[in-house]
Design an enzyme around this catalytic site. Structure first.
Site, PDB file in Angstrom:
ATOM      1  N   GLU A   1      92.909 -78.655  26.389  1.00  0.00           N
ATOM      2  CA  GLU A   1      92.402 -80.020  26.665  1.00  0.00           C
ATOM      3  C   GLU A   1      92.845 -80.954  27.776  1.00  0.00           C
ATOM      4  OE1 GLU A   1      93.895 -82.547  23.299  1.00  0.00           O
ATOM      5  OE2 GLU A   1      91.862 -83.474  23.252  1.00  0.00           O
TER       6      GLU A   1
ATOM      7  N   ASN B   1      85.707 -86.639  25.918  1.00  0.00           N
ATOM      8  CA  ASN B   1      86.634 -85.585  26.062  1.00  0.00           C
ATOM      9  C   ASN B   1      86.111 -84.213  25.909  1.00  0.00           C
ATOM     10  OD1 ASN B   1      88.745 -83.755  25.650  1.00  0.00           O
ATOM     11  ND2 ASN B   1      90.099 -85.225  24.265  1.00  0.00           N
TER      12      ASN B   1
ATOM     13  N   LYS C   1      83.930 -83.368  22.888  1.00  0.00           N
ATOM     14  CA  LYS C   1      84.775 -83.500  21.561  1.00  0.00           C
ATOM     15  C   LYS C   1      84.177 -84.213  20.394  1.00  0.00           C
ATOM     16  CE  LYS C   1      89.512 -84.477  20.055  1.00  0.00           C
ATOM     17  NZ  LYS C   1      91.286 -84.837  20.875  1.00  0.00           N
TER      18      LYS C   1
ATOM     19  N   GLU D   1      93.134 -92.182  21.655  1.00  0.00           N
ATOM     20  CA  GLU D   1      91.702 -91.604  21.822  1.00  0.00           C
ATOM     21  C   GLU D   1      90.576 -92.103  21.651  1.00  0.00           C
ATOM     22  OE1 GLU D   1      91.171 -87.191  21.936  1.00  0.00           O
ATOM     23  OE2 GLU D   1      92.916 -87.042  21.166  1.00  0.00           O
TER      24      GLU D   1
ATOM     25  N   CYS E   1      91.079 -79.776  20.343  1.00  0.00           N
ATOM     26  CA  CYS E   1      92.270 -80.170  19.536  1.00  0.00           C
ATOM     27  C   CYS E   1      91.793 -80.318  18.177  1.00  0.00           C
ATOM     28  CB  CYS E   1      92.622 -81.135  20.499  1.00  0.00           C
ATOM     29  SG  CYS E   1      94.370 -81.667  19.862  1.00  0.00           S
TER      30      CYS E   1
ATOM     31  N   ASN F   1      96.221 -80.780  22.816  1.00  0.00           N
ATOM     32  CA  ASN F   1      97.465 -81.683  22.937  1.00  0.00           C
ATOM     33  C   ASN F   1      97.780 -82.179  21.694  1.00  0.00           C
ATOM     34  OD1 ASN F   1      97.962 -82.709  26.179  1.00  0.00           O
ATOM     35  ND2 ASN F   1      95.764 -81.929  25.662  1.00  0.00           N
TER      36      ASN F   1
HETATM   37  N1  CDT Z   1      94.482 -84.562  21.093  1.00  0.00           N
HETATM   38  C1  CDT Z   1      94.262 -84.366  19.911  1.00  0.00           C
HETATM   39  O1  CDT Z   1      93.286 -84.244  19.225  1.00  0.00           O
HETATM   40  N2  CDT Z   1      95.494 -84.513  19.156  1.00  0.00           N
HETATM   41  C2  CDT Z   1      95.425 -84.377  17.723  1.00  0.00           C
HETATM   42  C3  CDT Z   1      96.811 -85.347  17.284  1.00  0.00           C
HETATM   43  C4  CDT Z   1      96.501 -85.973  15.923  1.00  0.00           C
HETATM   44  S1  CDT Z   1      97.412 -87.392  15.814  1.00  0.00           S
HETATM   45  C5  CDT Z   1      96.623 -88.659  16.047  1.00  0.00           C
HETATM   46  C6  CDT Z   1      95.451 -83.206  17.124  1.00  0.00           C
HETATM   47  O2  CDT Z   1      94.687 -82.820  15.966  1.00  0.00           O
HETATM   48  O3  CDT Z   1      96.129 -82.259  17.395  1.00  0.00           O
END
Ligand code: CDT
Length: 323
Positions: free
Chosen positions: A49, A114, A131, A150, A176, A201
């Site tokens: 991502e 995204n 996303k 985000e 993600c 990420n």
């Molecule tokens: N990038 C992304 O979606 N990261 C989320 C972090 C969640 S915490 C706000 C994840 O689900 O890994």
């Protein structure tokens, strides 16, 4: 007897991308990983991502338009064209996550998504996934050691989870946070998906509930392994890991079989290519037995899943709802 269908897939994990690292330098890293994939026989290489920039939603701004340099206004662009050229030359397709800034729509509105683009072995674009489940928060929360904005930087996609016939397979994508939601996989499972490509990420520190920090690796694999098994599909999970601008993120990229077993896993937190020869016909062992949807599903009993968003508990005085 016919030969089983095989797709040699690579997960190209990235280490950190610094705030001031140029697109050209990042694209060079991606091309190096694509070459590694080609040298071991990959036909498809999956990148994480937001693979072209640092994870910029960790910083608050009042001026989103002032951050447009983090977004791509076209794909390919002059800076990403060398990756498309390398794909065509090597005959290796790829999936690449990036921040997308659209053209104005009919109402003149520009959108920020995204996005992941999927590219075939001849360098042509198969499709884009935007996303769906956007995590984190919209407003400035300076109490956090770093933020997860985000929901300020990206709109939720309303396009759902399409799949594509490509790579002699049926391929879908998720990004993600999408991987934590069972609906993501089932939507694609109901379209016969055989391989789901997921970039992520994931900061180790989760400010709203730090008790979850130690479980990040477990939860990462738990949700993707369950999604694979319950839908009889391959899942390729690819991290941008390591410590980026002071924030440590999970690595542990992996390739998961339709049995739910991890068949390859990254061992570093930096740029690393792992790969597996995915037997696509293995999917049918699950799709045609335990998870024969047409035979065993009971959609008439799942109405809440699409008609209701949050939890509605039974009234406090209702006793046992089933009696
Ligand atoms: N990038 C992304 O979606 N990261 C989320 C972090 C969640 S915490 C706000 C994840 O689900 O890994």
């Amino acid at each position: 007897m016919s030969e089983s269908r095989k797709l040699h897939v690579g997960a190209a994990q990235l280490g950190p991308i610094a705030k001031d690292e140029s697109r050209a330098a990042v694209v060079e890293r991606l091309i190096a990983l694509l070459h590694q994939g080609a040298s071991v026989g990959c036909e498809l290489v999956v990148f994480p991502e937001l693979a072209l920039t640092t994870f910029f939603p960790r910083w608050f701004t009042d001026d989103i338009a002032g951050h447009d340099h983090y977004y791509e206004q076209s794909m390919p662009s002059a800076e990403t064209q060398p990756l498309f050229d390398a794909a065509k030359e090597l005959g290796v397709g790829f999936a690449l996550g990036y921040a997308e800034l659209t053209e104005p729509d009919a109402e003149g509105v520009i959108h920020r998504y995204n996005t992941t683009v999927l590219v075939e072995r001849d360098g042509s674009i198969v499709g884009k996934f935007r996303k769906v489940h956007i995590p984190g928060h919209e407003a400035d929360e300076p109490w956090r050691p770093f933020q997860h904005l985000e929901r300020r930087y990206f709109e939720e996609s309303s396009e759902g989870f399409p799949v594509w016939r490509c790579f002699d397979s049926i391929v879908g994508m998720a990004t993600c946070n999408d991987r934590r939601w069972p609906e993501t996989y089932r939507e694609m499972g109901l379209q016969g998906v055989e391989m789901v490509l997921i970039g992520y990420n994931t900061p180790i520190h989760y400010a709203p509930d730090p008790g979850q920090n130690a479980l990040q690796g477990f939860h990462n694999h738990l949700c993707m392994q369950a999604g694979a098994y319950q839908n009889g599909t391959w899942v390729v999970g690819v991290a941008k890991g390591g410590t980026e601008e002071g924030v440590e993120s999970l690595a542990q990229s992996c390739i998961i079989a339709p049995s739910g077993q991890i068949v390859a896993q990254a061992v570093t937190t930096g740029d690393e290519l792992i790969s597996a020869i995915a037997d696509l016909d293995w999917c049918n062992h699950y799709k045609e037995t335990l998870f024969d949807f047409a035979r065993y599903r009971r959609p008439e009993l799942y109405q809440r899943i699409t008609s209701q968003k949050g939890v509605i508990k039974p009234p406090a005085d209702s006793g046992d709802a089933s009696s």
